[in-house]
Scaffold this motif. Structure first.
Motif, short mmCIF file in Angstrom:
data_model
loop_
_atom_site.label_atom_id
_atom_site.label_comp_id
_atom_site.label_asym_id
_atom_site.label_seq_id
_atom_site.Cartn_x
_atom_site.Cartn_y
_atom_site.Cartn_z
N ALA A 64 1.05 -1.13 0.31
CA ALA A 64 0.33 -0.17 0.24
C ALA A 64 0.56 1.28 0.44
N ASP A 65 1.34 1.23 0.86
CA ASP A 65 2.57 2.18 0.31
C ASP A 65 3.55 2.91 -0.44
N ALA A 66 3.91 1.84 -0.98
CA ALA A 66 4.74 1.60 -2.81
C ALA A 66 3.54 2.26 -3.62
N VAL A 67 1.94 1.73 -3.44
CA VAL A 67 1.65 2.12 -4.53
C VAL A 67 0.83 3.22 -4.04
N ASP A 68 0.42 3.87 -2.98
CA ASP A 68 0.55 5.47 -2.02
C ASP A 68 1.82 6.48 -3.25
N ALA A 69 3.09 6.19 -2.97
CA ALA A 69 3.97 6.58 -3.42
C ALA A 69 4.02 7.01 -4.53
N VAL A 70 3.34 5.74 -5.68
CA VAL A 70 3.65 5.48 -7.36
C VAL A 70 2.44 7.07 -7.50
N VAL A 71 1.41 7.13 -7.32
CA VAL A 71 0.51 7.54 -7.10
C VAL A 71 0.88 9.38 -6.86
N GLU A 72 1.06 9.17 -6.06
CA GLU A 72 1.92 10.54 -5.23
C GLU A 72 3.38 11.20 -6.44
N SER A 73 3.92 10.78 -6.79
CA SER A 73 5.15 10.88 -7.72
C SER A 73 4.42 11.28 -8.95
N THR A 74 2.92 10.85 -9.34
CA THR A 74 2.08 10.94 -10.55
C THR A 74 2.18 12.44 -10.35
N LEU A 75 1.13 12.90 -8.89
CA LEU A 75 0.44 14.03 -9.50
C LEU A 75 1.37 14.90 -9.21
N GLU A 76 2.89 14.72 -8.52
CA GLU A 76 3.85 15.82 -8.45
C GLU A 76 4.57 16.23 -9.59
N ARG A 77 4.45 15.13 -11.17
CA ARG A 77 5.47 14.99 -11.49
C ARG A 77 4.76 15.63 -13.01
N PHE A 78 2.66 15.81 -12.86
CA PHE A 78 1.80 15.56 -14.35
C PHE A 78 1.00 16.56 -13.13
N GLY A 79 0.12 16.59 -12.51
CA GLY A 79 -0.71 17.48 -12.20
C GLY A 79 -2.15 16.08 -11.81
N ALA A 80 -2.02 15.56 -12.32
CA ALA A 80 -3.88 14.17 -12.23
C ALA A 80 -3.11 12.69 -12.88
N VAL A 81 -4.23 11.95 -12.45
CA VAL A 81 -4.22 10.83 -13.38
C VAL A 81 -5.57 10.76 -13.92
N ASP A 82 -5.37 11.09 -15.29
CA ASP A 82 -6.50 10.26 -16.21
C ASP A 82 -7.45 9.27 -16.72
N THR A 83 -6.18 8.14 -16.36
CA THR A 83 -6.33 6.63 -16.48
C THR A 83 -5.18 5.71 -15.80
N LEU A 84 -5.68 4.96 -15.49
CA LEU A 84 -5.01 4.04 -14.49
C LEU A 84 -5.52 2.73 -15.80
N ILE A 85 -4.15 1.96 -15.60
CA ILE A 85 -5.20 0.59 -16.29
C ILE A 85 -3.65 -0.66 -15.52
N ASN A 86 -5.11 -1.65 -15.03
CA ASN A 86 -4.81 -2.48 -13.73
C ASN A 86 -3.86 -3.47 -14.47
N ASN A 87 -3.08 -3.75 -14.94
CA ASN A 87 -2.41 -4.82 -16.22
C ASN A 87 -1.45 -5.71 -14.32
N ALA A 88 -1.01 -5.41 -13.69
CA ALA A 88 0.33 -6.17 -13.37
C ALA A 88 -1.20 -7.83 -12.38
N GLY A 89 0.13 -8.62 -13.06
CA GLY A 89 -0.76 -9.74 -12.57
C GLY A 89 0.15 -11.06 -12.56
N VAL A 90 -0.62 -12.08 -12.16
CA VAL A 90 0.15 -13.76 -12.16
C VAL A 90 -1.04 -14.65 -12.57
N SER A 91 0.40 -15.56 -12.25
CA SER A 91 -0.60 -16.69 -12.99
C SER A 91 -0.65 -18.07 -12.25
#
Length: 246
Positions: A64-91
């Motif tokens: 959860a902390d790592a996920v928060d950091a990704v979103v925070e760094s995105t907002l700091e760099r680009f100002g907003a998140v327009d789309t999230l693609i949840n692609n990560a997965g394991v079989s």
């Protein structure tokens, strides 16, 4: 051609396979793309191939902390998140060359698949939705990468199938919660086997005949370009999405 100029898109699992292909394609269409996966070195290699503005933000989707950091760094760099693609997965081990029955699947394997395929989607979606709503955005898109096994079952892959059926229900539930906010939540699947690491055991000639990692590129771009009045709460193959949205 779909125009994604100035759109900011987070792609999880972007270091290889379907995620890598989608991320590079979206960048070529003008989007600011945030590449996230566990390996920073692998992400850097992929991001170097991108045509547009990028941000490399390594994270384990289960943290959860790592996920928060990704979103925070995105907002700091680009100002907003327009789309999230949840692609990560394991079989998991119970897929591909040697299927494993439920009685052969240990608890650690089950938990790993659920944590990546379900909890990881929850963590990223929750945090991105918070950013979208707090930022007062008029529209947004969440795209969950599912599977044909999210709608029907086969023996020997119970954990993976359970995770993808859960993802389908999650998509519909969150779509209902956000439809009045102009946020579209949908699921997409390749429509068959894809020439990625999961099917690495197949002979070379057979791998050439199955779907290639770029199979979802165009559909993902069309979904990311949707506005507040877009399709939401649906799950289709890449080809079906292309036919629906083009």
């Amino acid at each position: 051609m779909t125009n994604l100029d100035d759109e900011t898109i987070i792609v999880t699992g972007a270091s290889k396979g379907l995620g890598r292909s989608m991320a590079l394609h979206l960048s070529a269409l003008g989007a600011n793309v945030v590449f996230t996966a566990r390996s920073e070195d692998e992400l850097e290699i992929v991001a170097d191939e991108a045509a547009g503005e990028t941000l490399v933000a390594p994270a384990d989707v289960r943290d959860a902390d790592a996920v928060d950091a990704v979103v925070e760094s995105t907002l700091e760099r680009f100002g907003a998140v327009d789309t999230l693609i949840n692609n990560a997965g394991v079989s998991g081990l119970s897929f591909g060359e040697e299927r494993r029955l439920l009685v052969e699947t240990d608890e650690a394997e089950w938990d790993r698949i659920m944590d990546v395929n379900v909890k990881g989607v929850y963590l990223f979606t929750k945090r991105v939705l918070e950013a979208m709503l707090e930022g007062g955005q008029e529209s947004g898109n969440i795209l969950n990468v599912s599977s044909g096994l999210g709608r029907h079952a086969v023996p020997g892959a119970a954990a993976y199938i359970t995770s993808k059926w859960g993802l389908e229900g999650f998509t519909q539930a969150v779509a209902l919660e956000t439809e009045d906010e102009g946020i579209n939540v949908n699921a997409i699947d390749p429509g068959g086997r894809v020439n990625t690491r999961i099917w690495g055991h197949l002979p070379d000639d057979e791998r050439e005949e199955i779907l290639q990692p770029d199979v979802m590129d165009d559909a993902a771009a069309l979904l990311a370009a949707q506005g507040a009045d877009g399709v939401t709460g649906e799950s289709m193959t890449a080809t079906e999405w292309e036919e629906r949205l083009e």
